[in-house]
Design a protein around this motif. Structure first.
Motif, mmCIF file in Angstrom:
data_model
loop_
_atom_site.group_PDB
_atom_site.id
_atom_site.type_symbol
_atom_site.label_atom_id
_atom_site.label_comp_id
_atom_site.label_asym_id
_atom_site.label_seq_id
_atom_site.Cartn_x
_atom_site.Cartn_y
_atom_site.Cartn_z
ATOM 1 N N CYS A 97 1.203 -10.441 -18.557
ATOM 2 C CA CYS A 97 2.179 -9.652 -17.793
ATOM 3 C C CYS A 97 1.522 -9.004 -16.570
ATOM 4 C CB CYS A 97 2.809 -8.577 -18.670
ATOM 5 S SG CYS A 97 3.898 -9.214 -19.963
ATOM 6 N N VAL A 98 0.320 -8.477 -16.762
ATOM 7 C CA VAL A 98 -0.420 -7.863 -15.652
ATOM 8 C C VAL A 98 -0.714 -8.900 -14.575
ATOM 9 C CG1 VAL A 98 -2.645 -6.849 -14.986
ATOM 10 C CG2 VAL A 98 -1.434 -5.988 -16.996
ATOM 11 N N ALA A 99 -1.190 -10.072 -15.002
ATOM 12 C CA ALA A 99 -1.526 -11.140 -14.049
ATOM 13 C C ALA A 99 -0.291 -11.578 -13.263
ATOM 14 C CB ALA A 99 -2.137 -12.323 -14.795
ATOM 15 N N GLN A 100 0.843 -11.731 -13.965
ATOM 16 C CA GLN A 100 2.070 -12.164 -13.287
ATOM 17 C C GLN A 100 2.544 -11.109 -12.298
ATOM 18 O OE1 GLN A 100 5.520 -12.798 -15.764
ATOM 19 N NE2 GLN A 100 6.435 -14.186 -14.277
ATOM 20 N N ALA A 101 2.505 -9.836 -12.700
ATOM 21 C CA ALA A 101 2.939 -8.760 -11.801
ATOM 22 C C ALA A 101 2.082 -8.718 -10.545
ATOM 23 C CB ALA A 101 2.880 -7.419 -12.536
ATOM 24 N N LYS A 102 0.762 -8.834 -10.719
ATOM 25 C CA LYS A 102 -0.144 -8.814 -9.560
ATOM 26 C C LYS A 102 0.104 -10.013 -8.651
ATOM 27 C CE LYS A 102 -3.974 -6.117 -11.484
ATOM 28 N NZ LYS A 102 -5.409 -6.131 -11.882
ATOM 29 N N GLU A 103 0.343 -11.175 -9.259
ATOM 30 C CA GLU A 103 0.595 -12.380 -8.467
ATOM 31 C C GLU A 103 1.872 -12.235 -7.638
ATOM 32 O OE1 GLU A 103 1.378 -17.188 -9.083
ATOM 33 O OE2 GLU A 103 0.988 -15.901 -10.802
ATOM 34 N N ILE A 104 2.928 -11.722 -8.270
ATOM 35 C CA ILE A 104 4.204 -11.562 -7.561
ATOM 36 C C ILE A 104 4.083 -10.538 -6.446
ATOM 37 C CG2 ILE A 104 6.568 -10.669 -7.832
ATOM 38 C CD1 ILE A 104 6.616 -12.124 -10.552
ATOM 39 N N LEU A 105 3.427 -9.410 -6.714
ATOM 40 C CA LEU A 105 3.244 -8.385 -5.678
ATOM 41 C C LEU A 105 2.373 -8.897 -4.535
ATOM 42 C CD1 LEU A 105 2.808 -5.286 -8.009
ATOM 43 C CD2 LEU A 105 4.687 -5.693 -6.415
ATOM 44 N N HIS A 106 1.384 -9.728 -4.856
ATOM 45 C CA HIS A 106 0.536 -10.322 -3.811
ATOM 46 C C HIS A 106 1.352 -11.274 -2.930
ATOM 47 C CE1 HIS A 106 -2.969 -12.029 -1.828
ATOM 48 N NE2 HIS A 106 -2.509 -13.232 -2.120
ATOM 49 N N GLN A 107 2.235 -12.063 -3.555
ATOM 50 C CA GLN A 107 3.074 -12.984 -2.794
ATOM 51 C C GLN A 107 4.039 -12.240 -1.885
ATOM 52 O OE1 GLN A 107 4.927 -15.339 -5.851
ATOM 53 N NE2 GLN A 107 3.155 -16.656 -6.141
ATOM 54 N N ILE A 108 4.537 -11.087 -2.355
ATOM 55 C CA ILE A 108 5.451 -10.283 -1.531
ATOM 56 C C ILE A 108 4.707 -9.692 -0.338
ATOM 57 C CG2 ILE A 108 6.859 -8.182 -1.507
ATOM 58 C CD1 ILE A 108 7.514 -8.794 -4.473
ATOM 59 N N ASP A 109 3.469 -9.208 -0.591
ATOM 60 C CA ASP A 109 2.673 -8.599 0.484
ATOM 61 C C ASP A 109 2.114 -9.633 1.452
ATOM 62 O OD1 ASP A 109 3.110 -6.111 -0.579
ATOM 63 O OD2 ASP A 109 1.254 -6.085 -1.751
ATOM 64 N N ASN A 110 1.891 -10.867 0.964
ATOM 65 C CA ASN A 110 1.290 -11.919 1.798
ATOM 66 C C ASN A 110 2.143 -13.181 1.740
ATOM 67 O OD1 ASN A 110 -1.514 -10.590 2.372
ATOM 68 N ND2 ASN A 110 -1.214 -10.412 0.161
#
Length: 313
Positions: A97-110
């Protein structure tokens, strides 16, 4: 201090609040406070209730509330929960869950640049410049082009009388053969992946177009009552709740859309009944059609043999 029954009732209320967009972030914040105050001394059954509501947060984020603010709240909860939970399977799920959340937030920011914004945004196809970048060549074509280049270089070397030109040609051929060797492993991997030891091809991912057209239904009170209280998504094992979005396969089994897509990419079959969706792989679909025809022929031959046996009885 509140009794465990009172905490359990509060968690049930928070479970419901998570389905309301305007109360989601407040509910997550309250869950974190309760975790901090009560989880270390909680009984095993209360800890399971905590874990259940944490899983509910993950499900809601994947299926309904996908804005960055919601994911930030979820990430904070998942990371805090990891510092408390000790059961291996629960920690593994939270780490995912942590990995998925970080990945999604990274995609939104970049966000990835659009094809139009790239310098090599298109390629010439049948006299027209396309919008999308040119797709990569298949490995068999790369191999064929390298072999053709090597043959041409060797032919030039045979017709050349100059030692300097021969030296350059030898270097060129060596470079081509090195590239050929580098691509050879990829081609072999493709062959191995396509066919197993039994000669049966590996099932490719489901067709993206077919998956996109699968109907999405919303779980209502009536639907949930018909399905039963403890009905789950067979992939993530999360209990269904009112307002959950579920994607329905042609076999009528339903799953959370974010759970179903990666499953179909890897397995391309219903987790319950093994129903298989069409793919975009023409080679595999042709093989499947041939197998179907061969199976019908085998059945026909078997029926003919049985018919002949009856005639002689």
């Amino acid at each position: 201090m509140e009794s465990e029954d009172s905490v359990r009732l509060r968690l049930e209320e928070l479970h419901k609040d998570l389905g309301k967009k305007q109360r989601f972030e407040e509910a997550v914040s309250t869950i974190i406070s309760l975790l901090q105050d009560r989880y270390p001394t909680a009984s095993p059954s209360l800890r399971k209730s905590f874990y259940s509501v944490i899983c509910r947060v993950a499900t809601v984020l994947k299926t309904r509330f996908t804005a960055p603010g919601f994911w930030l709240s979820g990430l904070k909860l998942f990371e805090f929960s990891l510092s408390l939970l000790s059961e291996h399977s629960e920690r593994q799920h939270l780490q995912a869950c942590v990995a998925q959340a970080k990945e999604i937030l990274h995609q939104i920011d970049n966000p990835s640049p659009s094809p139009e914004s790239t310098s090599n945004g298109g390629y010439l196809f049948e006299g027209h410049l396309t919008v999308d970048p040119e797709p990569p060549q298949p490995q068999w074509l790369v191999q064929s082009n390298l072999l053709t280049a090597a043959a041409a270089a060797l032919s030039n070397a045979e017709s050349s009388q100059s030692p300097a030109e021969n030296s350059n040609t030898s270097e060129t051929v060596a470079n081509i053969l090195q590239a050929l060797n580098g691509n050879f492993d990829d081609v072999i991997d493709g062959i191995i992946n396509f066919e197993t030891d039994s000669g049966t091809p590996k099932v490719p991912p489901a067709s993206k177009e077919v998956v996109a057209k699968l109907p999405v239904i919303t779980i209502t009170e009536e639907v949930l009552a018909k399905l039963g209280k403890d009905v789950q998504c067979a992939i993530c094992r999360e209990n269904l709740a009112v307002d959950d979005k579920m994607q329905e396969l042609p076999c009528k089994h339903t799953f959370h859309p974010p759970c179903l897509k990666p499953w179909l990419d890897e397995h391309n079959s219903c987790p319950i009944c093994r129903y298989e969706l069409p793919t975009d792989d023409h080679k595999y679909e042709s093989w499947k059609e041939r197998e179907k025809e061969a199976e019908e022929e085998r059945k026909g031959a078997a029926n003919a043999v049985r018919g002949g046996e009856f005639m002689y009885i």
